[in-house]
Design a protein around this motif. Structure first.
Motif, mmCIF file in Angstrom:
data_model
loop_
_atom_site.group_PDB
_atom_site.id
_atom_site.type_symbol
_atom_site.label_atom_id
_atom_site.label_comp_id
_atom_site.label_asym_id
_atom_site.label_seq_id
_atom_site.Cartn_x
_atom_site.Cartn_y
_atom_site.Cartn_z
ATOM 1 N N UNK A 14 0.933 -1.660 -0.232
ATOM 2 C CA UNK A 14 -0.007 0.014 0.166
ATOM 3 C C UNK A 14 0.804 0.943 -0.152
ATOM 4 N N UNK A 15 2.429 1.444 -0.351
ATOM 5 C CA UNK A 15 3.319 2.572 -0.139
ATOM 6 C C UNK A 15 2.934 2.877 -1.198
ATOM 7 N N UNK A 16 2.454 2.280 -2.240
ATOM 8 C CA UNK A 16 2.512 3.313 -3.296
ATOM 9 C C UNK A 16 0.902 4.069 -2.886
ATOM 10 N N UNK A 17 0.281 3.544 -3.247
ATOM 11 C CA UNK A 17 -0.818 4.263 -2.715
ATOM 12 C C UNK A 17 -1.093 5.722 -1.668
ATOM 13 N N UNK A 18 0.115 5.340 -0.469
ATOM 14 C CA UNK A 18 0.528 6.390 0.100
ATOM 15 C C UNK A 18 1.535 7.200 -0.550
ATOM 16 N N UNK A 19 1.903 7.261 -1.332
ATOM 17 C CA UNK A 19 3.369 8.085 -1.900
ATOM 18 C C UNK A 19 2.468 9.016 -3.188
ATOM 19 N N UNK A 20 1.373 8.338 -3.764
ATOM 20 C CA UNK A 20 0.189 9.052 -4.484
ATOM 21 C C UNK A 20 -0.281 10.362 -3.831
ATOM 22 N N UNK A 21 -0.485 9.747 -2.340
ATOM 23 C CA UNK A 21 -1.832 10.932 -1.603
ATOM 24 C C UNK A 21 -0.914 11.740 -1.650
ATOM 25 N N UNK A 22 0.442 11.863 -1.159
ATOM 26 C CA UNK A 22 1.605 12.681 -0.461
ATOM 27 C C UNK A 22 1.879 13.477 -1.492
ATOM 28 N N UNK A 23 2.298 12.472 -2.973
ATOM 29 C CA UNK A 23 2.609 13.645 -4.183
ATOM 30 C C UNK A 23 1.860 14.409 -4.610
ATOM 31 N N UNK A 24 0.231 13.096 -4.535
ATOM 32 C CA UNK A 24 -1.033 14.999 -4.751
ATOM 33 C C UNK A 24 -1.140 15.830 -4.277
ATOM 34 N N UNK A 25 -1.705 16.057 -2.448
ATOM 35 C CA UNK A 25 -1.292 17.203 -1.586
ATOM 36 C C UNK A 25 -0.261 17.830 -1.928
ATOM 37 N N UNK A 26 1.268 17.903 -2.660
ATOM 38 C CA UNK A 26 1.829 19.045 -3.045
ATOM 39 C C UNK A 26 1.352 19.198 -4.330
ATOM 40 N N UNK A 27 0.614 18.279 -5.712
ATOM 41 C CA UNK A 27 0.407 19.466 -6.199
ATOM 42 C C UNK A 27 -1.079 20.184 -5.897
ATOM 43 N N UNK A 28 -1.596 19.712 -5.229
ATOM 44 C CA UNK A 28 -2.672 20.651 -4.828
ATOM 45 C C UNK A 28 -2.405 21.623 -3.746
ATOM 46 N N UNK A 29 -1.637 22.172 -3.387
ATOM 47 C CA UNK A 29 -0.603 22.997 -2.483
ATOM 48 C C UNK A 29 -0.214 23.759 -3.689
ATOM 49 N N UNK A 30 0.921 22.988 -5.088
ATOM 50 C CA UNK A 30 0.919 24.368 -5.161
ATOM 51 C C UNK A 30 0.125 24.918 -6.535
ATOM 52 N N UNK A 31 -1.025 24.376 -6.868
ATOM 53 C CA UNK A 31 -1.995 24.793 -7.609
ATOM 54 C C UNK A 31 -2.987 26.289 -6.493
ATOM 55 N N UNK A 32 -2.795 26.225 -4.931
ATOM 56 C CA UNK A 32 -3.303 27.386 -4.670
ATOM 57 C C UNK A 32 -2.714 28.184 -4.243
ATOM 58 N N UNK A 33 -0.638 28.556 -4.780
ATOM 59 C CA UNK A 33 0.024 28.931 -4.708
ATOM 60 C C UNK A 33 0.065 29.323 -6.259
ATOM 61 N N UNK A 34 -0.477 28.508 -6.645
ATOM 62 C CA UNK A 34 -0.253 29.145 -9.004
ATOM 63 C C UNK A 34 -1.668 30.278 -9.146
ATOM 64 N N UNK A 35 -3.237 29.606 -8.486
ATOM 65 C CA UNK A 35 -3.691 30.100 -8.473
ATOM 66 C C UNK A 35 -4.707 31.326 -7.492
ATOM 67 N N UNK A 36 -4.251 31.111 -6.360
ATOM 68 C CA UNK A 36 -4.496 31.669 -4.971
ATOM 69 C C UNK A 36 -5.563 30.699 -3.736
ATOM 70 N N UNK A 37 -5.950 31.653 -3.131
ATOM 71 C CA UNK A 37 -6.329 30.529 -1.996
ATOM 72 C C UNK A 37 -8.214 30.984 -1.904
ATOM 73 N N UNK A 81 -5.760 1.332 -4.212
ATOM 74 C CA UNK A 81 -6.054 2.116 -3.285
ATOM 75 C C UNK A 81 -5.900 3.307 -3.502
ATOM 76 N N UNK A 82 -4.727 3.327 -4.613
ATOM 77 C CA UNK A 82 -4.029 5.299 -5.201
ATOM 78 C C UNK A 82 -5.481 5.842 -5.077
#
Length: 196
Positions: A14-37, A81-82
């Motif tokens: 299941x570590x692949x799904x955990x890495x997927x979640x971490x990567x996606x959280x990082x990507x969503x954070x960058x979207x909020x940085x790009x487009x604003x809160x 699971x991812x």
């Protein structure tokens, strides 16, 4: 003790799904940085998390058939699971969009509550039953049922999508189901290819 049993339960698979979640959280954070809160950032994060989750779902749906032809293809349960991890992040983005950035007071109808609970339950059930349990047919039946219901929801949604260009997403949705049911490679076909 509980933490150790959770680590064993998660395991290496299941570590692949955990890495997927971490990567996606990082990507969503960058979207909020790009487009604003703001509404645009939340809308972008919501749309992209849905697309990301669908990509994992379709790959996981097609994985059993593809695994018959490609030995190194990832296990279907890891991809499902991812999908669940990505979908949970999507649910969080939707909640943020409709609460923090809602134009008025938060209001949800009874029908929307039912749809949300059913959708959330389907995704959780798909993830909870994803790991194969030999000898326990209930889990296999529950898993296949949830996958097929999610498939039918996607097929119905993309077939009637208001944006005509997005109706083309029906092609990969149907292709994933077709690939899921690929027959096994025959030994006779393999020997004919080698002698050619």
């Amino acid at each position: 003790m509980l933490l150790e049993s959770c680590e064993v339960l998660i395991g290496a698979r299941s570590k692949a799904s955990l890495r997927c979640g971490h990567r996606q959280l990082r990507d969503r954070r960058s979207e909020f940085c790009s487009f604003g809160w703001n509404v645009e950032g939340a809308g972008s994060a919501t749309r992209n998390t849905a697309r990301f989750a669908i990509a994992f779902f379709l790959t996981g749906l097609a994985a059993p058939g593809l695994k018959r032809w490609i030995a190194w293809f990832p296990e279907p349960f890891a991809l499902i699971q991812a999908f669940v991890a990505a979908q949970m992040i999507h649910f969080g983005c939707v909640a943020l969009l409709h609460t923090q950035f809602a134009p008025g007071d938060f209001h949800i109808s009874f029908g929307e509550v039912v749809i949300t609970i059913v959708g959330f339950s389907l995704v959780v059930a798909a993830g909870a039953t994803a790991i194969p349990r030999p000898g326990q047919r209930f889990y296999g039946l529950a898993h296949i049922s949830t996958l097929y219901v999610i498939f039918l929801i996607l097929a119905a949604d993309y077939g009637e999508h208001p944006v005509k260009l997005l109706r083309l997403m029906l092609i990969p949705v149907l292709l994933a189901m077709l690939l899921r049911h690929l027959p096994r490679r025959s030994e006779r076909g393999l020997s004919a290819n080698v002698s050619s």
